[in-house]
Design an enzyme around this catalytic site. Structure first.
Site, PDB file in Angstrom:
ATOM      1  N   THR A 156       0.795  -1.217   0.000  1.00  0.00           N
ATOM      2  CA  THR A 156       0.000   0.000   0.000  1.00  0.00           C
ATOM      3  C   THR A 156       0.835   1.278   0.000  1.00  0.00           C
ATOM      4  OG1 THR A 156      -1.761  -1.196   1.081  1.00  0.00           O
ATOM      5  CG2 THR A 156      -1.815   1.168   1.336  1.00  0.00           C
ATOM      6  N   SER A 159       1.773  -8.104  -0.651  1.00  0.00           N
ATOM      7  CA  SER A 159       2.395  -8.899   0.411  1.00  0.00           C
ATOM      8  C   SER A 159       1.937 -10.345   0.417  1.00  0.00           C
ATOM      9  CB  SER A 159       2.146  -8.252   1.766  1.00  0.00           C
ATOM     10  OG  SER A 159       0.807  -8.399   2.127  1.00  0.00           O
TER      11      SER A 159
HETATM   12  N1  LIG Z   1      -1.638  -2.145   3.865  1.00  0.00           N
HETATM   13  C1  LIG Z   1      -1.124  -2.996   3.002  1.00  0.00           C
HETATM   14  O1  LIG Z   1       0.034  -2.913   2.654  1.00  0.00           O
HETATM   15  C2  LIG Z   1      -2.021  -4.047   2.486  1.00  0.00           C
HETATM   16  C3  LIG Z   1      -1.564  -4.436   1.121  1.00  0.00           C
HETATM   17  N2  LIG Z   1      -2.593  -4.724   0.251  1.00  0.00           N
HETATM   18  C4  LIG Z   1      -0.527  -5.555   1.177  1.00  0.00           C
HETATM   19  O2  LIG Z   1       0.145  -5.787   0.189  1.00  0.00           O
HETATM   20  O3  LIG Z   1      -0.379  -6.185   2.203  1.00  0.00           O
END
Ligand SMILES: NC(=O)C[C@H](N)C(=O)O
Length: 331
Positions: A18, A66
């Site tokens: 993010t 992630s």
């Molecule tokens: N806040 C984040 O980074 C969530 C994101 N979608 C991730 O790759 O985990």
């Protein structure tokens, strides 16, 4: 000597997530990414205000959300950092921006293998780079300040978000959207970053790297059994059939599986030399030895199920015996 020569140099790796995600709508904080994501160079360009305090050097890395990051990417990152340090030995440290979903796993895994002489600081964000009130830029700046800080060197790998410095072994994501989501439930942060001022507090005990990441091949399979009321041995059978070398039970707090699961796991240990680690679904405190002695399960100590799993994968790859694995889990 010019003023510029005194500014510490920190290399930046955008791992995804993010912090660098872009939405079309500045109020969008849940379903973003439609407008792409920032590269390391673009992120640095947006942080011009930092340039009189830290000289940021972009490194090339293929970012992933992630949920698709894992040992292969984290080892590639070690390789990238080693090469960068060879090319620029005056680097003070590294900042890795990582999706927050598995950030604690990335940081913990890296902390178990990191042997470079400068620190790696892992950060992320809860709001995309395009959002009003994004936390990403401040998290990034504060992570860079910590990476540049000589006192951070002995800590090797740290996590910085929301003005707090955490140990990878202790930190966990506790909230889906809150900006103060990252907490170290029992022991708290090891330091604070107030604006750009770094205050490292307690110096946690460090373990030596578990093994040399160079030349490390695919890691052994280790699965997590999520214990819930009425749980049977069905998932255990599937894990064994899939070739699991070890199973981590995310047990009922403070460390139980259902009777059916415990019985099947005991048979696996006795008849097939399986390795079982009992962790807890609860985030606080430890899973202690006494409760698991009779079953032959190793207690996870302070490790959450996901961290116990990574530790086991590396420990098994390093050829550690169960007694040494137990010692690692207890430390
Ligand atoms: N806040 C984040 O980074 C969530 C994101 N979608 C991730 O790759 O985990």
């Amino acid at each position: 000597m010019t003023e510029q020569a005194h500014i510490p140099k920190v290399a930046v790796i955008v791992g995804g997530g993010t912090l660098t995600a872009l939405a079309h709508d500045p109020f969008e904080i849940r379903d973003y990414g439609q407008a792409g994501s920032l590269t390391a160079a673009e992120l640095i360009a947006r942080c011009g205000a930092i340039s009189d305090r830290v000289a940021l050097v972009p490194l090339d890395f293929t970012p992933l959300p992630s949920f698709d990051m894992g040992p292969a990417q984290w080892l590639a990152l070690c390789r990238l950092c080693e090469e960068a340090l060879r090319a620029e030995p005056d680097l003070a440290g590294f900042v890795l921006t990582h999706g927050t979903g598995s950030l604690e796993e990335a940081a913990f895994f890296l902390s178990l293998v990191w042997d470079l002489p400068v620190p790696l600081v892992v950060t992320g964000a809860q709001r995309p780079a395009s959002a009003l009130g994004s936390d990403g830029y401040m998290n990034f700046f504060q992570a860079a300040r910590v990476a540049a800080c000589p006192e951070a060197r002995p800590q090797r790998v740290l996590v910085v978000l929301h003005g707090e410095i955490h140990r990878p072994a202790e930190v966990t994501k506790t909230h889906n959207f809150g900006l103060d989501s990252f907490r170290s439930p029992d022991l708290g942060p090891v330091g604070l970053v107030i604006g750009g001022e770094v205050r490292l507090g307690r110096a946690p005990a460090l373990r030596a790297p578990l093994l040399d990441w160079r030349g490390m091949g695919p890691l052994p399979r280790v699965d997590i059994l999520h214990c819930h009321s009425g749980g049977d041995a069905c998932a255990i059978e599937a894990f064994i059939a899939a070739g699991a070398r070890a199973i981590v039970a995310a047990g009922f707090a403070p460390g139980y599986a259902t009777s059916a699961q415990a019985a099947r796991l005991e048979v696996w240990i006795r008849d097939a030399g399986g390795l079982v680690v009992m962790a807890s679904r609860a985030a606080g405190s430890v899973v202690a030895t006494s409760r698991n002695d009779g079953h032959g399960f190793l207690p996870a100590g302070r490790h959450s199920p996901v961290k116990a799993r990574l530790l086991l994968q590396l420990a098994l790859a390093a050829g550690l015996a169960p007694a040494e694995i137990a010692r690692q889990l207890a430390s």
